[in-house]
Scaffold this active site. Sequence first.
Site, PDB file in Angstrom:
ATOM      1  N   LEU A  70       0.981  -1.317   0.183  1.00  0.00           N
ATOM      2  CA  LEU A  70      -0.020   0.059   0.041  1.00  0.00           C
ATOM      3  C   LEU A  70       0.843   1.084  -0.018  1.00  0.00           C
ATOM      4  O   LEU A  70       1.859   1.273   0.623  1.00  0.00           O
ATOM      5  CB  LEU A  70      -0.933   0.130   1.337  1.00  0.00           C
ATOM      6  N   ASP A  71       0.355   2.373  -0.590  1.00  0.00           N
ATOM      7  CA  ASP A  71       1.209   3.711  -0.498  1.00  0.00           C
ATOM      8  C   ASP A  71       1.382   3.968   1.007  1.00  0.00           C
ATOM      9  O   ASP A  71       0.377   3.648   1.765  1.00  0.00           O
ATOM     10  CB  ASP A  71       0.323   4.574  -1.097  1.00  0.00           C
ATOM     11  N   ARG A  72       2.446   4.693   1.207  1.00  0.00           N
ATOM     12  CA  ARG A  72       2.667   4.951   2.365  1.00  0.00           C
ATOM     13  C   ARG A  72       1.447   5.977   3.090  1.00  0.00           C
ATOM     14  O   ARG A  72       1.180   5.503   4.429  1.00  0.00           O
ATOM     15  CB  ARG A  72       3.983   6.052   2.548  1.00  0.00           C
TER      16      ARG A  72
END
Length: 243
Positions: A70-72
């Site tokens: 997942l994106d940060r």
Amino acid sequence: MRNRPLPELSAKDADYARSLVLHEDKSVIVFNKPAGLAVQGGGGVDRSLDDLLVAFAKSNGKKPRLVHRLDRGTSGVVIVGRTKPATAFLSEEFATRRASKTYLALVEGPLPQSDTGLMEQSLVRVEEGGRPRMIVASPGRKGAQSAVTYWRVLARTDTHALMELKPETGRMHQIRIHLSASGSPILGDHLYGRGRKSADRLMLHAAALEIGHPDGNRVTYGAEVPDDFRAKAEVLGLHSGLK
């Protein structure tokens, strides 16, 4: 070949890692990743979920393995494999698109008039200022990848909406660029929206993951929306769309 010694993890970080666990069995661990925690290390990353997996290492020094990301700035469900066979099985689930992900996003207008639909612009990865991002690809663009995202409006006002999104493909930043290109960027998106002018962080949450389990069953793991996401939805008058 000898295994590399694992980096040391403080008791505080180990406790923190365990506090994120939604489900754990002999084959998989499922986490509710908070926004701001990177999944994997890299430039500018002091601590990542991958680092924290040391807390679940076996006595032989082998730790669980990542199978997706997942994106940060995105919160929500992340699954990892505890064994090599489990990791290979889960990776195949994602590679063959048998894994189904459901996201929730708070977006700003102009909003679509209908309540359901799909976005299927092809995307291409580019480098801008030394950092990667995605753009909508022009017809015939070299390196373009097909991308499909199904969406549904769960609640709306004249200016904002709570949307449910189901990506059929898994391109980098797919949901973020699809929504931005449609004119309804996610609140707090510093790459494709107005960043902190609209929210303190990216208002995107991986709410559920339906996937085959290495034991043969098909399972669904869900993560409640974080308090800051719920609070923002309430301020915007969109809380009716949250369960």
